[in-house]
Design an enzyme around this catalytic site. Sequence first.
Site, PDB file in Angstrom:
ATOM      1  N   ARG A  91      -3.620  -9.914   4.971  1.00 56.16           N
ATOM      2  CA  ARG A  91      -4.043  -9.994   3.560  1.00 56.16           C
ATOM      3  C   ARG A  91      -2.870  -9.503   2.716  1.00 56.16           C
ATOM      4  O   ARG A  91      -2.480  -8.338   2.833  1.00 56.16           O
ATOM      5  CB  ARG A  91      -5.285  -9.125   3.359  1.00 56.16           C
ATOM      6  CG  ARG A  91      -5.855  -9.159   1.959  1.00 56.16           C
ATOM      7  CD  ARG A  91      -7.097  -8.275   1.865  1.00 56.16           C
ATOM      8  NE  ARG A  91      -7.662  -8.343   0.535  1.00 56.16           N
ATOM      9  CZ  ARG A  91      -7.249  -7.594  -0.479  1.00 56.16           C
ATOM     10  NH1 ARG A  91      -6.271  -6.725  -0.313  1.00 56.16           N
ATOM     11  NH2 ARG A  91      -7.814  -7.717  -1.664  1.00 56.16           N
TER      12      ARG A  91
ATOM     13  N   LYS B 135       0.823  -1.224   0.000  1.00 57.69           N
ATOM     14  CA  LYS B 135       0.000   0.000   0.000  1.00 57.69           C
ATOM     15  C   LYS B 135       0.849   1.263   0.000  1.00 57.69           C
ATOM     16  O   LYS B 135       2.045   1.232   0.301  1.00 57.69           O
ATOM     17  CB  LYS B 135      -0.964  -0.029   1.182  1.00 57.69           C
ATOM     18  CG  LYS B 135      -2.083  -1.035   0.922  1.00 57.69           C
ATOM     19  CD  LYS B 135      -3.278  -0.844   1.789  1.00 57.69           C
ATOM     20  CE  LYS B 135      -4.368  -1.828   1.354  1.00 57.69           C
ATOM     21  NZ  LYS B 135      -5.397  -2.002   2.349  1.00 57.69           N
TER      22      LYS B 135
END
Length: 279
Positions: free
Chosen positions: A258, A224
């Site tokens: 995740r 991210k």
Amino acid sequence: MRQYLQCGRFGFNLSQRPLVMGILNVTPDSFSDGGRYQSLAFAFERAEQMIRDGADIIDIGGESTRPGSPSVPVQEELDRVMPVIYALRELGHALSIDTCKPEVMREAIIAGADMINDINAFRAPGAIEAVADSDCGLCIMHMQGTPQDMQAQPAYQDVVGEVSAFLRERVEALLAAGVMRDRVTIDPGFGFGKSVEHNVALLRSISQMQRDLGLPVLAGLSRKSMIGALTGRSVEQRLAGSLGAALAAVAQGARIVRVHDVAETVDALKVWNAASCEN
Ligand code: 9MG
């Protein structure tokens, strides 16, 4: 804290080691795979590889959730994810579907999905009803705004308090509809309407959140922009930063991570687990 997660055909013991959820994007504009796994054959191969690498759950997504991504029509999303669910369900591994759409939730559950991962926290009309009567696992994620506008100007007075209060309210909405607590995981939603400082504050508060809400936390930090901001790396160069983030999350008590890079994360967690547990 609850140490068991009911996830459709599977029941996971969360007390022994953190689980790894592998990301399988089936979008033409996927987050960092550039749509390479769009075809069914690629998706199947990719899922098999993630399973060999040690993924516990495969998270299939047919709509990009990147900042600025447009929403796709229901039929388009169904066309992307349903063939993949049918192809993968016999692999004997837990399948999660990343969707906000009640129609996709219903079809996915009928087809054998074991978990619904909703970045919109089951707020769409009909979403709770779509999942309530099943036994699939549910991930309730916090997001400020929508993927279209969430990174424009994220603002909080008290990010940890507000995210926790939101998650608590959504958990209660699901429980009120008859959902058993052992089906539920919570997720602070890293990068979903948050600055780097908000994300860091949430990462540091996972154990508190887990304690306060009494539910396992799922953390999605892989590749991210927060990792990019902290390391100065482009999305292709964020493996080491993502592993650091996954370890930071599990050190805080996160029970599921995740990730895109399953093999590397599983190795990192094996070492972390050996050093931190007596089992
Ligand atoms: C679909 N998706 C993208 N990022 C995510 C995250 O951090 N958590 C969850 N639950 N889903 C995500």
